[in-house]
Design a protein around this motif. Structure first.
Motif, PDB file in Angstrom:
ATOM      1  N   ILE A 100      -5.972  -0.791   8.907  1.00 37.47           N
ATOM      2  CA  ILE A 100      -6.475  -1.579   7.776  1.00 37.47           C
ATOM      3  C   ILE A 100      -5.690  -1.241   6.521  1.00 37.47           C
ATOM      4  O   ILE A 100      -5.213  -2.124   5.805  1.00 37.47           O
ATOM      5  CB  ILE A 100      -7.985  -1.330   7.576  1.00 37.47           C
ATOM      6  N   ILE A 101      -5.528   0.043   6.259  1.00 34.56           N
ATOM      7  CA  ILE A 101      -4.808   0.464   5.053  1.00 34.56           C
ATOM      8  C   ILE A 101      -3.323   0.152   5.180  1.00 34.56           C
ATOM      9  O   ILE A 101      -2.697  -0.331   4.236  1.00 34.56           O
ATOM     10  CB  ILE A 101      -5.055   1.957   4.782  1.00 34.56           C
ATOM     11  N   LYS A 102      -2.744   0.372   6.355  1.00 29.52           N
ATOM     12  CA  LYS A 102      -1.323   0.071   6.546  1.00 29.52           C
ATOM     13  C   LYS A 102      -1.038  -1.412   6.356  1.00 29.52           C
ATOM     14  O   LYS A 102      -0.026  -1.792   5.761  1.00 29.52           O
ATOM     15  CB  LYS A 102      -0.862   0.516   7.934  1.00 29.52           C
ATOM     16  N   SER A 103      -1.923  -2.268   6.834  1.00 36.64           N
ATOM     17  CA  SER A 103      -1.738  -3.705   6.686  1.00 36.64           C
ATOM     18  C   SER A 103      -1.810  -4.126   5.222  1.00 36.64           C
ATOM     19  O   SER A 103      -1.020  -4.955   4.766  1.00 36.64           O
ATOM     20  CB  SER A 103      -2.801  -4.441   7.498  1.00 36.64           C
ATOM     21  N   ALA A 104      -2.754  -3.549   4.480  1.00 39.94           N
ATOM     22  CA  ALA A 104      -2.896  -3.898   3.066  1.00 39.94           C
ATOM     23  C   ALA A 104      -1.696  -3.425   2.256  1.00 39.94           C
ATOM     24  O   ALA A 104      -1.191  -4.149   1.386  1.00 39.94           O
ATOM     25  CB  ALA A 104      -4.186  -3.294   2.508  1.00 39.94           C
ATOM     26  N   VAL A 105      -1.199  -2.229   2.549  1.00 42.01           N
ATOM     27  CA  VAL A 105      -0.040  -1.698   1.818  1.00 42.01           C
ATOM     28  C   VAL A 105       1.218  -2.469   2.182  1.00 42.01           C
ATOM     29  O   VAL A 105       2.043  -2.776   1.316  1.00 42.01           O
ATOM     30  CB  VAL A 105       0.132  -0.193   2.101  1.00 42.01           C
ATOM     31  N   LYS A 106       1.372  -2.810   3.452  1.00 38.16           N
ATOM     32  CA  LYS A 106       2.554  -3.548   3.896  1.00 38.16           C
ATOM     33  C   LYS A 106       2.673  -4.894   3.183  1.00 38.16           C
ATOM     34  O   LYS A 106       3.772  -5.340   2.862  1.00 38.16           O
ATOM     35  CB  LYS A 106       2.489  -3.755   5.409  1.00 38.16           C
ATOM     36  N   GLY A 107       1.544  -5.531   2.919  1.00 35.93           N
ATOM     37  CA  GLY A 107       1.566  -6.803   2.214  1.00 35.93           C
ATOM     38  C   GLY A 107       1.968  -6.684   0.751  1.00 35.93           C
ATOM     39  O   GLY A 107       2.354  -7.667   0.133  1.00 35.93           O
ATOM     40  N   MET A 108       1.888  -5.479   0.193  1.00 39.01           N
ATOM     41  CA  MET A 108       2.233  -5.269  -1.210  1.00 39.01           C
ATOM     42  C   MET A 108       3.644  -4.720  -1.403  1.00 39.01           C
ATOM     43  O   MET A 108       4.090  -4.580  -2.538  1.00 39.01           O
ATOM     44  CB  MET A 108       1.230  -4.300  -1.843  1.00 39.01           C
ATOM     45  N   LEU A 109       4.335  -4.416  -0.328  1.00 38.40           N
ATOM     46  CA  LEU A 109       5.705  -3.926  -0.409  1.00 38.40           C
ATOM     47  C   LEU A 109       6.678  -5.067  -0.152  1.00 38.40           C
ATOM     48  O   LEU A 109       6.303  -6.100   0.396  1.00 38.40           O
ATOM     49  CB  LEU A 109       5.917  -2.818   0.632  1.00 38.40           C
ATOM     50  N   PRO A 110       7.950  -4.906  -0.532  1.00 40.42           N
ATOM     51  CA  PRO A 110       8.940  -5.939  -0.239  1.00 40.42           C
ATOM     52  C   PRO A 110       9.060  -6.170   1.268  1.00 40.42           C
ATOM     53  O   PRO A 110       8.948  -5.236   2.061  1.00 40.42           O
ATOM     54  CB  PRO A 110      10.246  -5.353  -0.792  1.00 40.42           C
ATOM     55  N   ARG A 113      14.300  -4.651   4.631  1.00 42.37           N
ATOM     56  CA  ARG A 113      14.610  -3.306   5.113  1.00 42.37           C
ATOM     57  C   ARG A 113      14.027  -2.227   4.217  1.00 42.37           C
ATOM     58  O   ARG A 113      13.570  -1.187   4.696  1.00 42.37           O
ATOM     59  CB  ARG A 113      16.126  -3.101   5.150  1.00 42.37           C
ATOM     60  N   TYR A 114      14.066  -2.466   2.918  1.00 37.08           N
ATOM     61  CA  TYR A 114      13.555  -1.497   1.957  1.00 37.08           C
ATOM     62  C   TYR A 114      12.055  -1.271   2.146  1.00 37.08           C
ATOM     63  O   TYR A 114      11.585  -0.133   2.163  1.00 37.08           O
ATOM     64  CB  TYR A 114      13.862  -2.008   0.539  1.00 37.08           C
ATOM     65  N   GLY A 115      11.301  -2.335   2.365  1.00 35.44           N
ATOM     66  CA  GLY A 115       9.869  -2.209   2.584  1.00 35.44           C
ATOM     67  C   GLY A 115       9.551  -1.485   3.879  1.00 35.44           C
ATOM     68  O   GLY A 115       8.619  -0.681   3.952  1.00 35.44           O
ATOM     69  N   ARG A 116      10.336  -1.754   4.930  1.00 36.93           N
ATOM     70  CA  ARG A 116      10.121  -1.064   6.203  1.00 36.93           C
ATOM     71  C   ARG A 116      10.429   0.423   6.074  1.00 36.93           C
ATOM     72  O   ARG A 116       9.766   1.266   6.677  1.00 36.93           O
ATOM     73  CB  ARG A 116      10.961  -1.712   7.304  1.00 36.93           C
ATOM     74  N   LYS A 117      11.424   0.754   5.276  1.00 31.98           N
ATOM     75  CA  LYS A 117      11.753   2.160   5.053  1.00 31.98           C
ATOM     76  C   LYS A 117      10.632   2.859   4.282  1.00 31.98           C
ATOM     77  O   LYS A 117      10.282   4.000   4.578  1.00 31.98           O
ATOM     78  CB  LYS A 117      13.067   2.267   4.284  1.00 31.98           C
ATOM     79  N   LEU A 118      10.052   2.166   3.319  1.00 30.35           N
ATOM     80  CA  LEU A 118       8.951   2.744   2.558  1.00 30.35           C
ATOM     81  C   LEU A 118       7.720   2.946   3.428  1.00 30.35           C
ATOM     82  O   LEU A 118       6.980   3.926   3.260  1.00 30.35           O
ATOM     83  CB  LEU A 118       8.606   1.858   1.363  1.00 30.35           C
ATOM     84  N   MET A 119       7.465   2.036   4.357  1.00 31.46           N
ATOM     85  CA  MET A 119       6.313   2.190   5.249  1.00 31.46           C
ATOM     86  C   MET A 119       6.448   3.431   6.133  1.00 31.46           C
ATOM     87  O   MET A 119       5.457   3.985   6.585  1.00 31.46           O
ATOM     88  CB  MET A 119       6.142   0.956   6.129  1.00 31.46           C
ATOM     89  N   GLY A 120       7.668   3.883   6.360  1.00 32.19           N
ATOM     90  CA  GLY A 120       7.886   5.103   7.122  1.00 32.19           C
ATOM     91  C   GLY A 120       7.449   6.354   6.382  1.00 32.19           C
ATOM     92  O   GLY A 120       7.304   7.415   6.978  1.00 32.19           O
ATOM     93  N   GLN A 121       7.253   6.245   5.072  1.00 25.48           N
ATOM     94  CA  GLN A 121       6.820   7.384   4.261  1.00 25.48           C
ATOM     95  C   GLN A 121       5.309   7.432   4.104  1.00 25.48           C
ATOM     96  O   GLN A 121       4.800   8.284   3.382  1.00 25.48           O
ATOM     97  CB  GLN A 121       7.461   7.321   2.877  1.00 25.48           C
ATOM     98  N   LEU A 122       4.593   6.536   4.755  1.00 26.34           N
ATOM     99  CA  LEU A 122       3.136   6.474   4.654  1.00 26.34           C
ATOM    100  C   LEU A 122       2.500   7.034   5.920  1.00 26.34           C
ATOM    101  O   LEU A 122       2.845   6.627   7.023  1.00 26.34           O
ATOM    102  CB  LEU A 122       2.680   5.024   4.433  1.00 26.34           C
ATOM    103  N   ARG A 123       1.582   7.980   5.738  1.00 26.20           N
ATOM    104  CA  ARG A 123       0.819   8.529   6.858  1.00 26.20           C
ATOM    105  C   ARG A 123      -0.654   8.339   6.568  1.00 26.20           C
ATOM    106  O   ARG A 123      -1.132   8.752   5.508  1.00 26.20           O
ATOM    107  CB  ARG A 123       1.084  10.031   7.035  1.00 26.20           C
ATOM    108  N   VAL A 124      -1.383   7.717   7.488  1.00 23.37           N
ATOM    109  CA  VAL A 124      -2.799   7.422   7.293  1.00 23.37           C
ATOM    110  C   VAL A 124      -3.586   8.082   8.413  1.00 23.37           C
ATOM    111  O   VAL A 124      -3.231   7.942   9.587  1.00 23.37           O
ATOM    112  CB  VAL A 124      -3.057   5.897   7.278  1.00 23.37           C
ATOM    113  N   PHE A 125      -4.669   8.779   8.040  1.00 24.58           N
ATOM    114  CA  PHE A 125      -5.508   9.473   9.004  1.00 24.58           C
ATOM    115  C   PHE A 125      -6.959   9.067   8.789  1.00 24.58           C
ATOM    116  O   PHE A 125      -7.425   8.953   7.655  1.00 24.58           O
ATOM    117  CB  PHE A 125      -5.357  10.991   8.863  1.00 24.58           C
TER     118      PHE A 125
END
Length: 141
Positions: A100-110, A113-125
């Motif tokens: 849920i959180i990953k989907s919401a954050v992904k929609g707010m990033l570019p 490639r840059y957005g996909r790289k930023l998603m790699g820095q997110l860890r959700v537990f």
């Protein structure tokens, strides 16, 4: 004509710990996306990976408004004919609250490639325990 500032060298990155307990989903996702991109830093440069790595704990305790709880549906596709799967918000929260959180954050990033790289820095537990205790991190409320 003004010149664009571009940071030189490797920018300093940190680890940020965010507790999602009793926070609204959209406001939390905005805070996470800004931290991943580095917009909180005075030398922010678009397109340069200078944001912090983010650890989100207690994802299962995130709040949403009643309309979203009733009507939000998460879709995914298996890339096979007829492979569209739909999951409602309460089912997603019960089974995979991190998505849920990953989907919401992904929609707010570019969305590149840059957005996909930023998603790699997110860890959700889902719970309060995480395996990144060795990294020094600061808390954001």
């Amino acid at each position: 004509m003004e010149k664009t500032y571009v940071i030189k060298g490797q920018p300093e990155t940190n680890w940020v710990l965010i507790d999602a307990k009793d926070q609204t989903l959209g406001r939390l996702a905005t805070k996470i996306a800004a931290t991943l991109m580095g917009k909180h830093k005075p030398d922010f440069t678009p397109g340069v990976t200078m944001g912090d790595s983010v650890i989100v704990i207690n994802a299962s305790a995130v709040k949403a408004n009643s309309t979203r709880v009733k009507e939000k549906i998460y879709y995914r596709h298996s890339n096979y004919p007829g492979g569209l799967k739909a999951v409602s918000y309460p089912d997603q929260l019960a089974n995979h609250p991190d998505r849920i959180i990953k989907s919401a954050v992904k929609g707010m990033l570019p969305h590149n490639r840059y957005g996909r790289k930023l998603m790699g820095q997110l860890r959700v537990f889902a719970g309060s325990e995480h395996p990144h205790k060795g990294q020094t991190h600061k808390k954001i409320d």
